[in-house]
Design a protein around this motif. Structure first.
Motif, PDB file in Angstrom:
ATOM      1  N   ASP A  57      63.728  87.115 -21.069  1.00 15.90           N
ATOM      2  CA  ASP A  57      63.392  87.599 -22.133  1.00 15.90           C
ATOM      3  C   ASP A  57      63.113  88.539 -22.592  1.00 15.90           C
ATOM      4  O   ASP A  57      63.720  89.391 -23.514  1.00 15.90           O
ATOM      5  CB  ASP A  57      62.301  86.750 -22.679  1.00 15.90           C
ATOM      6  CG  ASP A  57      62.072  85.087 -23.148  1.00 15.90           C
ATOM      7  OD1 ASP A  57      60.767  84.633 -23.359  1.00 15.90           O
ATOM      8  OD2 ASP A  57      63.668  84.742 -22.233  1.00 15.90           O
TER       9      ASP A  57
ATOM     10  N   THR B 128      68.356  77.745 -26.382  1.00 16.44           N
ATOM     11  CA  THR B 128      67.412  77.496 -26.495  1.00 16.44           C
ATOM     12  C   THR B 128      67.511  76.228 -27.005  1.00 16.44           C
ATOM     13  O   THR B 128      68.742  75.941 -28.032  1.00 16.44           O
ATOM     14  CB  THR B 128      66.330  78.752 -27.275  1.00 16.44           C
ATOM     15  OG1 THR B 128      67.541  78.793 -28.053  1.00 16.44           O
ATOM     16  CG2 THR B 128      66.180  79.852 -26.291  1.00 16.44           C
TER      17      THR B 128
ATOM     18  N   ARG C  58      57.187  81.409 -14.788  1.00 21.40           N
ATOM     19  CA  ARG C  58      57.358  81.385 -16.037  1.00 21.40           C
ATOM     20  C   ARG C  58      57.373  83.218 -16.153  1.00 21.40           C
ATOM     21  O   ARG C  58      58.465  83.501 -17.532  1.00 21.40           O
ATOM     22  CB  ARG C  58      55.572  80.932 -16.611  1.00 21.40           C
ATOM     23  CG  ARG C  58      55.104  81.465 -17.379  1.00 21.40           C
ATOM     24  CD  ARG C  58      55.740  80.855 -18.505  1.00 21.40           C
ATOM     25  NE  ARG C  58      55.106  80.827 -19.789  1.00 21.40           N
ATOM     26  CZ  ARG C  58      55.849  82.102 -20.968  1.00 21.40           C
ATOM     27  NH1 ARG C  58      57.053  82.997 -20.354  1.00 21.40           N
ATOM     28  NH2 ARG C  58      55.414  82.537 -21.639  1.00 21.40           N
TER      29      ARG C  58
ATOM     30  N   LEU D 190      62.299  84.078 -28.830  1.00 18.27           N
ATOM     31  CA  LEU D 190      62.295  83.206 -27.434  1.00 18.27           C
ATOM     32  C   LEU D 190      60.677  82.641 -27.311  1.00 18.27           C
ATOM     33  O   LEU D 190      60.672  82.007 -26.909  1.00 18.27           O
ATOM     34  CB  LEU D 190      62.470  84.507 -26.887  1.00 18.27           C
ATOM     35  CG  LEU D 190      63.844  84.602 -26.623  1.00 18.27           C
ATOM     36  CD1 LEU D 190      63.773  86.384 -26.114  1.00 18.27           C
ATOM     37  CD2 LEU D 190      64.455  83.896 -25.907  1.00 18.27           C
ATOM     38  N   ARG D 191      59.512  83.369 -27.859  1.00 17.50           N
ATOM     39  CA  ARG D 191      58.562  83.097 -27.893  1.00 17.50           C
ATOM     40  C   ARG D 191      58.538  81.437 -28.522  1.00 17.50           C
ATOM     41  O   ARG D 191      57.417  81.481 -27.452  1.00 17.50           O
ATOM     42  CB  ARG D 191      57.387  84.129 -28.590  1.00 17.50           C
ATOM     43  CG  ARG D 191      55.925  84.356 -28.719  1.00 17.50           C
ATOM     44  CD  ARG D 191      55.392  84.849 -29.197  1.00 17.50           C
ATOM     45  NE  ARG D 191      56.004  86.297 -29.298  1.00 17.50           N
ATOM     46  CZ  ARG D 191      55.825  86.296 -30.223  1.00 17.50           C
ATOM     47  NH1 ARG D 191      54.966  85.756 -31.047  1.00 17.50           N
ATOM     48  NH2 ARG D 191      56.756  87.179 -30.863  1.00 17.50           N
TER      49      ARG D 191
ATOM     50  N   THR E 274      49.496  79.816 -21.079  1.00  9.54           N
ATOM     51  CA  THR E 274      50.697  80.149 -21.786  1.00  9.54           C
ATOM     52  C   THR E 274      51.518  80.076 -20.245  1.00  9.54           C
ATOM     53  O   THR E 274      52.224  80.005 -19.902  1.00  9.54           O
ATOM     54  CB  THR E 274      50.423  80.864 -21.917  1.00  9.54           C
ATOM     55  OG1 THR E 274      49.554  82.510 -21.089  1.00  9.54           O
ATOM     56  CG2 THR E 274      50.055  81.583 -22.766  1.00  9.54           C
TER      57      THR E 274
ATOM     58  N   GLU F 224      59.052  79.728 -25.937  1.00  8.62           N
ATOM     59  CA  GLU F 224      58.990  79.421 -24.789  1.00  8.62           C
ATOM     60  C   GLU F 224      58.669  78.137 -23.891  1.00  8.62           C
ATOM     61  O   GLU F 224      58.597  78.060 -22.518  1.00  8.62           O
ATOM     62  CB  GLU F 224      57.815  80.465 -24.618  1.00  8.62           C
ATOM     63  CG  GLU F 224      57.493  81.819 -24.358  1.00  8.62           C
ATOM     64  CD  GLU F 224      56.255  82.789 -24.987  1.00  8.62           C
ATOM     65  OE1 GLU F 224      56.707  83.362 -24.698  1.00  8.62           O
ATOM     66  OE2 GLU F 224      55.665  81.584 -24.471  1.00  8.62           O
TER      67      GLU F 224
ATOM     68  N   GLN G 102      60.839  84.409 -16.737  1.00 11.28           N
ATOM     69  CA  GLN G 102      61.116  83.580 -17.597  1.00 11.28           C
ATOM     70  C   GLN G 102      60.715  85.085 -19.081  1.00 11.28           C
ATOM     71  O   GLN G 102      61.693  85.120 -19.471  1.00 11.28           O
ATOM     72  CB  GLN G 102      60.538  82.643 -18.186  1.00 11.28           C
ATOM     73  CG  GLN G 102      61.244  81.499 -19.911  1.00 11.28           C
ATOM     74  CD  GLN G 102      60.306  80.455 -19.813  1.00 11.28           C
ATOM     75  OE1 GLN G 102      59.933  79.782 -19.478  1.00 11.28           O
ATOM     76  NE2 GLN G 102      61.122  79.563 -20.388  1.00 11.28           N
ATOM     77  N   HIS G 103      59.939  85.547 -18.448  1.00 10.90           N
ATOM     78  CA  HIS G 103      59.271  86.790 -19.679  1.00 10.90           C
ATOM     79  C   HIS G 103      59.869  88.295 -19.298  1.00 10.90           C
ATOM     80  O   HIS G 103      60.634  88.122 -20.107  1.00 10.90           O
ATOM     81  CB  HIS G 103      57.722  86.669 -19.015  1.00 10.90           C
ATOM     82  CG  HIS G 103      57.437  87.582 -20.061  1.00 10.90           C
ATOM     83  ND1 HIS G 103      56.964  88.820 -19.694  1.00 10.90           N
ATOM     84  CD2 HIS G 103      56.962  87.406 -21.262  1.00 10.90           C
ATOM     85  CE1 HIS G 103      56.450  89.519 -20.856  1.00 10.90           C
ATOM     86  NE2 HIS G 103      55.909  88.890 -21.536  1.00 10.90           N
TER      87      HIS G 103
ATOM     88  N   SER H 172      63.227  76.489 -18.231  1.00 13.44           N
ATOM     89  CA  SER H 172      64.106  77.807 -17.997  1.00 13.44           C
ATOM     90  C   SER H 172      64.987  77.781 -17.895  1.00 13.44           C
ATOM     91  O   SER H 172      65.559  79.265 -17.844  1.00 13.44           O
ATOM     92  CB  SER H 172      62.612  79.075 -17.402  1.00 13.44           C
ATOM     93  OG  SER H 172      63.283  77.553 -15.719  1.00 13.44           O
TER      94      SER H 172
ATOM     95  N   ARG I 209      62.843  88.083 -30.491  1.00  8.78           N
ATOM     96  CA  ARG I 209      61.323  88.207 -29.759  1.00  8.78           C
ATOM     97  C   ARG I 209      60.840  86.797 -30.246  1.00  8.78           C
ATOM     98  O   ARG I 209      59.906  86.242 -29.069  1.00  8.78           O
ATOM     99  CB  ARG I 209      60.617  89.549 -29.070  1.00  8.78           C
ATOM    100  CG  ARG I 209      59.392  89.811 -28.679  1.00  8.78           C
ATOM    101  CD  ARG I 209      58.465  90.180 -27.998  1.00  8.78           C
ATOM    102  NE  ARG I 209      59.350  91.869 -29.207  1.00  8.78           N
ATOM    103  CZ  ARG I 209      59.206  92.688 -28.272  1.00  8.78           C
ATOM    104  NH1 ARG I 209      58.956  92.510 -26.958  1.00  8.78           N
ATOM    105  NH2 ARG I 209      59.689  94.259 -27.838  1.00  8.78           N
TER     106      ARG I 209
END
Lengths: 534, 323
Positions: free
Chosen positions: A248, A285, A241, A271-272, A154, A275, A244-245, A280, A268
């Motif tokens: 979100d 998106t 990363r 966004l997932r 991830t 990812e 980014q989380h 980023s 959510r």
């Protein structure tokens, strides 16, 4: 770098690495990139110490090096990276929520050591976990490796760039500074290791305490006799990363506050799904079709397709404009408007600060000028329904706090004040920058206050530490309860209370630093996103 | 035989008669008559007598003097104007023309009123004269001064029996030139509570999201009816007034607005669209910076280590830590 940033960096470096590293680090931040000898000369430290300090800084990715023309290697400090050290607790907590204790410890080790090999990480984490488990149980390496692989998949941890293997047999003259490269596809490739083993329980006489300086070069594991299979492959935490989380998370909670839980779950999910596919820094998106979203919803949510479609339409129509509709194929293509979302969050931050600092009527005027872009004094009074005298007072207060600025429009070429229009306006970018600077200074103040509080009670702290050490040694050698009691009473009750207060204050100041860091994150993301678009 | 001097008396030499004849003529030609016409009608009257008669009629205000391309026209004054003018004339018989002029200008300004400096520009009279005339008129109760709400020192003048316009008195929010902030606050809170309860009931109903959202909206007409029924306002409030109150709620960040297209004729629609309002929550909780004392500190810029105000001896921090 502003004064406030330099002050904050110096405090952070001192707290984490000590005086010498702090001196070198701050010097580099102030003066930009410098070669080795100049650093040694300007700071007045010996060459040896400068080298060691630079090693520490490079290991932690705080300093980079480059070969300039004329064959000189120059070192440059990265101020923004130093400021990330404030956010370490947040990274570790995120890893904990996503991957439980194992993930938490992996990320913690990586952050504290800068760069590590996978086997070293796995071994250390297994040892630590075994400590906390009940007697007789140990942590298997395999489990830790699994979590590590998941983290790499991830993209939360990534490989460090390395020296490429040279093709020709003749090595030739060594370059002055190694050139490190890494290709995109190799960044998250986990080497095939078969780590077999279990965590070792630490014996009380063994091992180093947490106070030892962080490993400068984890290249050789002193405990390990066998050759390390993945020598040379180092891993570091991928801070982007994590950012980014966080972003979100902020967007999802904003949607939850404005609408309801289900809408936030949908956002959510969207966004997932984006990812990995969206970089980023992109403003939008990738478009996602409603069918895809329906398939990817978490298992627990059984809402029908029509309800999902209704929610998506509502999200797209909402004045917040976080979600936009970009087409109709596949049941409707939806994108998340990242730049707009960050802008709204930054604006909300500004409004919140104005409200807390100046009052809710000022906040009304602020929002009014934000929405209408440019307003005259008279119009402000009329729209906000606030008496003229008070409105004037509030506008001037905000003007001197640099939240609002004036735009002059002259009617005559001589700019006479009586014949000029003065319009109030809000420039979000500059207000965000001003607030960011204030945040840096605030955190520096909080850290200083924390250090001051600790220093004030130094004597007391030392005494309590001594008493604890005595008790521990007496327990090990088997003493009676009465003796232990006696020792404990060496610390009087008011002193105990003082210690309690001190602990509480230090915790409060620590927590407050993290909260201010949240504001910093929102503002920095917004500024970065805006600068990229220009 | 002796010469008999016969003085020929021109018939109809009576001035009143002359005037009446002229008036009759004017009635015959409502658009106005020229001097030539009068001459043709009454050829026996000398020019001087004619002039005297016309002057008298003018000064009594029964004739209007107009200029056309051909020459001067005399026109009978409208009977509508004749009413108040005669009343005015009865009061102003002795006043000079300047006062008449000033009165005319004020009358033209209608119910917005006119400022003394504007009167000066229009009439080209010196300031002292204007002031004297205005005082005179005021004492005769023909005009009145109204304080403007925009600039509190400015006084506008208008006819005595006229109602001042909204822009001058400020409308429903001003009573005696004072902005009623409490009244506005109360209305603010009431509107917000109404919208909040509506949103709450919509959320409780737990139906599908579209219906939920649509039922949490209230149109400006609904809010207006609710406020009228509450009866907290002594003054009659219009829908625009309510909309300005709802706008302040938007600027407070508590309410959001959408405009939808509505059929003409549905209740509350204006020009084919309707404004809908809905209570909302803020999108972020109070931000991290304001939870620390530094975020709200008024002497932030003076604070530095080693100074009079520093983090180590900050009293705000001490208070905050004691919480």
């Amino acid at each position: 770098m502003t004064q406030a940033e330099i002050k904050l960096c110096s405090l952070l470096l001192q707290e984490h690495f000590g005086e010498i590293v702090e001196k070198i680090g701050v010097h580099l931040i102030r003066t930009g990139s410098q070669p080795l000898r100049v650093i040694a000369h300007d700071t007045g430290t010996s060459l040896d110490q400068v080298k060691k300090a630079l090693c520490v800084l490079i290991q932690h990715n705080l300093v980079i090096y480059q070969v300039h023309k004329r064959g000189v290697v120059e070192y440059e400090a990265q101020c923004s990276r130093v400021l990330r050290m404030l956010r370490y607790p947040r990274y570790i907590y995120t890893a904990k929520t996503l991957y439980s204790d194992t993930g938490e410890l992996i990320v913690e080790e990586l952050l504290l050591n800068g760069k590590m090999t996978m086997s070293a990480v796995v071994k250390k984490v297994a040892d630590r976990l075994t400590e906390t488990m009940e007697d007789g149980k140990t942590m298997d390496y395999a489990e830790v490796s699994n979590t590590f692989v998941r983290l790499a998949d991830t993209h939360f941890v990534q490989r460090c760039p390395w020296v490429p293997a040279t093709e020709n047999s003749d090595p030739g003259p060594l370059p002055l500074a190694p050139i490190l490269v890494i290709s995109e596809k190799d960044m998250y490739l986990v080497p095939k290791l078969s780590l077999i083993g279990k965590g070792k329980r630490r014996r009380s006489s063994d091992e180093d305490a947490a106070g030892e300086p962080k490993a400068k070069r984890p290249k050789h594991n002193r405990d390990n006799k066998e050759p390390i299979p993945d020598d040379g492959i180092y891993w570091q935490a991928n801070l982007d990363r994590f950012h980014q989380h966080f972003r979100d998370q902020a967007i999802v909670s904003a949607v939850a506050n404005r609408m309801d839980q289900t809408s936030s779950e949908i956002v959510r999910t969207m966004l997932r799904m984006s990812e990995i596919t969206t970089p980023s820094t992109a403003p939008f998106t990738q478009p996602l079709s409603s069918n895809e979203i329906f398939r990817s919803l978490p298992v627990g949510y059984n809402i029908s397709k029509q309800v999902l479609d209704q929610y998506l339409t509502l999200l797209a129509d909402d004045p917040l404009e976080f979600v936009g509709k970009s087409g109709d194929s596949g049941g409707g293509m939806y994108v998340i408007n990242l730049h707009k979302a960050l802008g709204s969050l930054a604006t909300a931050t500004l409004e919140s600060v104005v409200q807390e600092r100046f009052g809710s009527r000022c906040a009304r005027i602020f929002r009014l000028v934000l929405q209408k872009k440019h307003l005259e004094q008279k119009q402000v009074e009329d729209f906000a329904m606030i008496p003229a005298k008070e409105a004037k007072d509030m506008l001037y207060k905000m003007l001197s706090g640099n939240f609002i600025s004036l735009q002059e429009i002259p009617k005559t070429p001589d700019h006479a004040p009586s014949r000029t229009f003065y319009l109030y306006t809000v420039n979000i970018l500059s207000a965000a920058r001003m607030l960011l600077h204030r945040c840096y200074k605030s955190i520096a103040n909080l850290i200083e206050r924390r250090q001051f509080e600790t220093k004030e009670n130094k004597r007391l702290l030392e005494k309590s530490q001594r008493v604890e050490a005595i008790i521990a040694s007496m327990q090990a050698t088997g003493a009676e309860d009465a003796q232990l009691q006696e020792i404990e009473e060496m610390i009087t009750v008011p002193e105990r209370q003082q210690l309690e207060t001190l602990k509480r204050n230090v915790n409060k100041l620590d927590a407050s630093e993290i909260q201010v860091d949240e504001t910093i994150f929102l503002l920095e993301s917004y500024i970065e996103s805006t600068m990229k678009r220009q | 035989m002796a010469e008999v001097k016969v003085k020929v008396q021109p018939p109809d030499a009576d001035p009143v008669e002359v005037e009446n004849r002229i008036i009759e003529l004017c009635h015959q030609f409502p658009h106005g008559i020229t001097d030539q016409v009068i001459q043709n009608e009454m050829p026996h009257i000398e020019a001087q007598q004619r002039a005297v008669a016309i002057n008298r009629l003018l000064s009594m205000g029964q004739l209007d003097l107009l200029r056309s391309n051909t020459g001067l026209l005399y026109r009978i004054k409208d009977s509508q104007n004749a009413g108040p003018v005669s009343f005015f004339l009865s009061k102003m018989k002795g006043s000079d023309n300047q006062e008449k002029l000033v009165y005319q200008i004020i009358e033209d300004a209608g119910n917005k009123g006119i400022w003394s400096r504007d009167i000066r520009y229009k009439s080209n009279l010196p300031l002292t004269e204007i002031n004297k005339i205005l005082k005179n008129l005021e004492s005769k109760k023909l005009i009145k001064a109204v304080k403007s709400v925009a600039a509190s020192k400015k006084k506008v003048y208008m006819l005595y029996n006229l109602q001042p316009d909204r822009s001058v008195t400020g409308g429903a929010w001003y009573s005696d030139q004072d902005f009623e902030s409490e009244f506005v606050e109360v209305l603010n809170q009431q509107c917000f509570k109404f919208l909040q309860t509506k949103a709450e009931t919509a959320r409780e109903s737990k139906q599908n999201p579209m219906i939920q959202r649509n039922s949490s909206f209230a149109s400006s007409h609904e809010v207006w009816k609710y406020i009228c029924e509450l009866g907290i306002s002594k003054v009659e409030l219009s829908m625009e007034d309510i909309e300005t109150i709802l706008n302040t709620l938007i600027y407070d960040g508590k309410v959001e607005m959408t405009i939808i297209a509505a059929k003409e004729g549905t209740v509350g629609s204006v020009d084919g669209h309707m404004k809908l309002y809905r209570a909302v929550n803020p999108i972020i909780p109070p931000t991290g910076l304001v939870r620390a004392p530094c975020g709200l500190c008024p002497v932030f810029d003076d604070c530095h280590e080693g100074g009079e105000i520093s983090p180590s001896n900050c009293i705000y921090m001490t208070e905050w830590l004691e919480f």
